[in-house]
Write a protein that holds these residues in place. Structure first.
Motif, mmCIF file in Angstrom:
data_model
loop_
_atom_site.group_PDB
_atom_site.id
_atom_site.type_symbol
_atom_site.label_atom_id
_atom_site.label_comp_id
_atom_site.label_asym_id
_atom_site.label_seq_id
_atom_site.Cartn_x
_atom_site.Cartn_y
_atom_site.Cartn_z
ATOM 1 N N ARG A 15 0.841 -1.212 0.000
ATOM 2 C CA ARG A 15 0.000 0.000 0.000
ATOM 3 C C ARG A 15 0.875 1.260 0.000
ATOM 4 O O ARG A 15 0.534 2.256 -0.628
ATOM 5 C CB ARG A 15 -0.957 -0.003 1.190
ATOM 6 C CG ARG A 15 -2.008 -1.116 1.102
ATOM 7 C CD ARG A 15 -3.226 -0.829 1.969
ATOM 8 N NE ARG A 15 -2.924 -0.639 3.382
ATOM 9 C CZ ARG A 15 -2.862 -1.605 4.301
ATOM 10 N NH1 ARG A 15 -3.094 -2.863 3.939
ATOM 11 N NH2 ARG A 15 -2.608 -1.321 5.554
ATOM 12 N N LEU A 58 1.903 1.686 -3.505
ATOM 13 C CA LEU A 58 0.789 2.108 -4.365
ATOM 14 C C LEU A 58 0.476 3.589 -4.174
ATOM 15 O O LEU A 58 0.222 4.306 -5.144
ATOM 16 C CB LEU A 58 -0.462 1.257 -4.092
ATOM 17 C CG LEU A 58 -0.337 -0.231 -4.441
ATOM 18 C CD1 LEU A 58 -1.636 -0.965 -4.104
ATOM 19 C CD2 LEU A 58 0.006 -0.437 -5.908
ATOM 20 N N LEU A 106 0.636 -3.848 -11.972
ATOM 21 C CA LEU A 106 -0.388 -3.874 -10.917
ATOM 22 C C LEU A 106 -1.265 -5.112 -11.048
ATOM 23 O O LEU A 106 -1.712 -5.453 -12.154
ATOM 24 C CB LEU A 106 -1.295 -2.635 -11.030
ATOM 25 C CG LEU A 106 -0.661 -1.258 -10.830
ATOM 26 C CD1 LEU A 106 -1.691 -0.171 -11.128
ATOM 27 C CD2 LEU A 106 -0.112 -1.107 -9.416
ATOM 28 N N ASP A 165 -4.383 -4.759 -6.520
ATOM 29 C CA ASP A 165 -3.749 -3.433 -6.465
ATOM 30 C C ASP A 165 -4.665 -2.383 -7.088
ATOM 31 O O ASP A 165 -4.879 -1.310 -6.530
ATOM 32 C CB ASP A 165 -2.431 -3.423 -7.257
ATOM 33 C CG ASP A 165 -1.333 -4.265 -6.626
ATOM 34 O OD1 ASP A 165 -1.415 -4.551 -5.418
ATOM 35 O OD2 ASP A 165 -0.391 -4.636 -7.363
ATOM 36 N N ILE A 208 -6.373 0.888 -5.497
ATOM 37 C CA ILE A 208 -6.126 2.243 -6.021
ATOM 38 C C ILE A 208 -7.446 2.944 -6.341
ATOM 39 O O ILE A 208 -7.631 4.124 -6.029
ATOM 40 C CB ILE A 208 -5.203 2.196 -7.273
ATOM 41 C CG1 ILE A 208 -3.776 1.873 -6.834
ATOM 42 C CG2 ILE A 208 -5.233 3.525 -8.028
ATOM 43 C CD1 ILE A 208 -2.802 1.683 -7.993
#
Lengths: 105, 387
Positions: free
Chosen positions: A28, A31, A88, A92, A96
């Motif tokens: 995270r 990301l 990704l 993911d 996002i």
């Protein structure tokens, strides 16, 4: 609306996409950095847009969470938005999408 | 006692009287996440000052005043900030649009034009006062407002720029700032993403994202219109994802050749500047973003889009071979050569530093701490068309 989307994403993680899971804490962090820096190069670090469209929650709320996830993974042909699936996972991208909506931090 | 007083007096004096210096070895490094810039000098590779309060610098570009004392910094929030690099302070600031991408200073130094995304168009300001001079919206032949990219100065009080959405090249003539005259070239191609002008001010090249090719305008023969070069350069090859838009600017000219990033191919394209035919292409490590010629044109330095942005490749121009792959730091966003090219500065965003290399030995010679650095701009740009 926002609650609804958060519910959809939670259901997505919990039911509709059984394999889906929230990325790890370390992931995270990566990301968040990707959104700020790499998405930010076209969409702006404050997400107000640039060559790419703005990514503010009030605009994103007009598309479905699934649509956002698809756009992140597959890109938008005919525009500079590239497919990010080589970098990704679907988890993911789902995270996002929720992050951009302000549903997760 | 006497000696102590003298030392104290001298210290006081030197604190009061500013030390005189030129600006020829100065530059500015953008700290993109903090709305801040560093003023640097390239003789000893040090930072001299920090200037804050410049707004959103996610994609910041800047140009220099004619006297190379002031930097005009264009921010993502539409801010235009005039930074005095000698005093390390803000000399003026206006928020002139919702979102800007870059700008240019006129040949005579009197005007600074800003290219805007939102609302699309250019706005022109007096470089001395930042007073507004002209506002030229960019409504394409399709009747829609367009983002503006690739702005450059032309001889005379003229600016050339490209409409991204509409696919047009416009020239605004501000000889009479109250009545700007606009010349338009329409239908140049799909999604021109950036443009460059050669240092002699003759050739304007707009790179296309929506199709393979470059739109070329001969400014000495404008009646001939825009023509296409490098058409279908990616023919037969599957286009790869472009994770960052390449940048063009007038630095890619080496001798009689222009070196350009391919779009969707991990290649640099070489074009002859007289025939405008492709003469070579060089395979590189990723999607090129900046393809920059050392000032003498002997080397080309290339950086790349994510995920290949931790490497830099150096191409030897005569042999067209990659002679070195460097790993100067994480997420190399930009490069800038010192005025005569003996060194190159590289911004390593995720390493929070600027790294300096000797361009002959290709060894690192210095580094400076910087918070998430992006663009590096030396004052030698002040005296070059298109920079």
């Amino acid at each position: 609306m926002r609650l609804g989307r958060a519910m959809v994403l939670m259901i997505g993680w919990g039911l509709a996409m059984p394999a889906a899971a929230e990325p790890s804490a370390d992931r995270r962090i990566q990301l968040r950095e990707m959104v700020a820096q790499d998405c930010g190069s076209c969409h702006g670090m404050t997400r107000k847009g640039g060559l790419g469209s703005p990514l503010l929650p009030e605009l994103l709320s007009q598309v479905s969470a699934e649509g956002l996830i698809e756009t992140i993974l597959e890109g938008r042909p005919g525009t500079p938005m590239p497919p990010w699936k080589s970098m990704l996972s679907r988890d993911d991208a789902a995270w996002i999408a929720a992050y951009l909506m302000g549903d997760v931090k | 006692m006497m000696r102590g007083l003298l030392v104290a007096a001298l210290a006081l004096l030197s604190a009061c009287v500013p030390q005189l210096r030129g600006t020829g070895d100065l530059g500015v490094v953008v700290e993109r996440a903090d709305g801040r810039v560093l003023v640097v000098e390239s003789t000893n590779s040090t930072a001299l000052a920090t200037v804050s309060g410049l707004g959103d610098l996610s994609h910041a570009a800047l140009v220099y005043s004619r006297d190379a004392r002031y930097a005009f910094v264009f921010g993502r929030d539409g801010g235009l900030t005039k930074v005095d690099i000698l005093t390390g302070s803000i000399a003026g600031r206006v928020v002139q649009s919702g979102n800007s991408i870059g700008g240019a200073v006129s040949q005579d130094g009197s005007l600074v034009a800003v290219a805007n995304y939102t609302p699309g168009g250019i706005k022109v300001f007096d470089t001395a006062t930042l007073a507004p001079v002209a506002d030229i919206p960019a409504i394409g032949a399709d009747g829609k407002p367009s983002k503006v990219i690739g702005i450059a100065d032309l001889p005379g009080r003229k600016f050339i720029y490209t409409l991204y959405d509409a696919g047009e090249i416009w020239i605004a003539d501000l000889t009479d700032p109250a009545k700007p005259a606009v010349t338009k070239f329409t239908g140049i191609g799909k999604l021109p993403y950036d443009a460059l002008i050669t240092g002699d001010g003759r050739w304007y090249l707009a790179g296309l994202f929506g199709e393979d090719g470059i739109a070329l305008l001969d400014l000495w023969n404008q009646d001939k219109g825009v023509r296409r070069i490098l058409d279908h350069y990616g023919k037969g090859a599957v286009a790869l994802p472009v994770f960052k838009m390449p940048h063009l600017r007038g630095w890619a000219v080496a001798g009689n050749e222009v070196w350009l990033p391919a779009i969707g191919h991990h290649q640099v394209l070489v074009v002859d500047k007289t025939s405008w035919k492709e003469t070579a292409r060089v395979e590189v490590a990723g999607q090129p973003v900046f393809v920059m010629a050392r000032p003498d044109g002997r080397q080309i330095w290339v950086n790349f889009a994510v995920p290949d942005y931790n490497v830099i490749q150096v191409i030897d121009v005569p042999s067209r071979r990659v002679i070195k792959t460097l790993e100067p730091g994480k997420a190399i966003l930009h490069m800038e050569f010192t005025p005569r090219g003996e060194r190159v500065w590289l911004s390593a965003r995720d390493s929070d530093k600027v790294v300096v290399y000797d361009t002959e030995t290709l060894e690192q010679v210095a580094e400076l701490p910087a918070s998430k650095p992006s663009g590096i701009f030396f004052t030698s740009r002040a005296h070059k068309t298109g920079l």
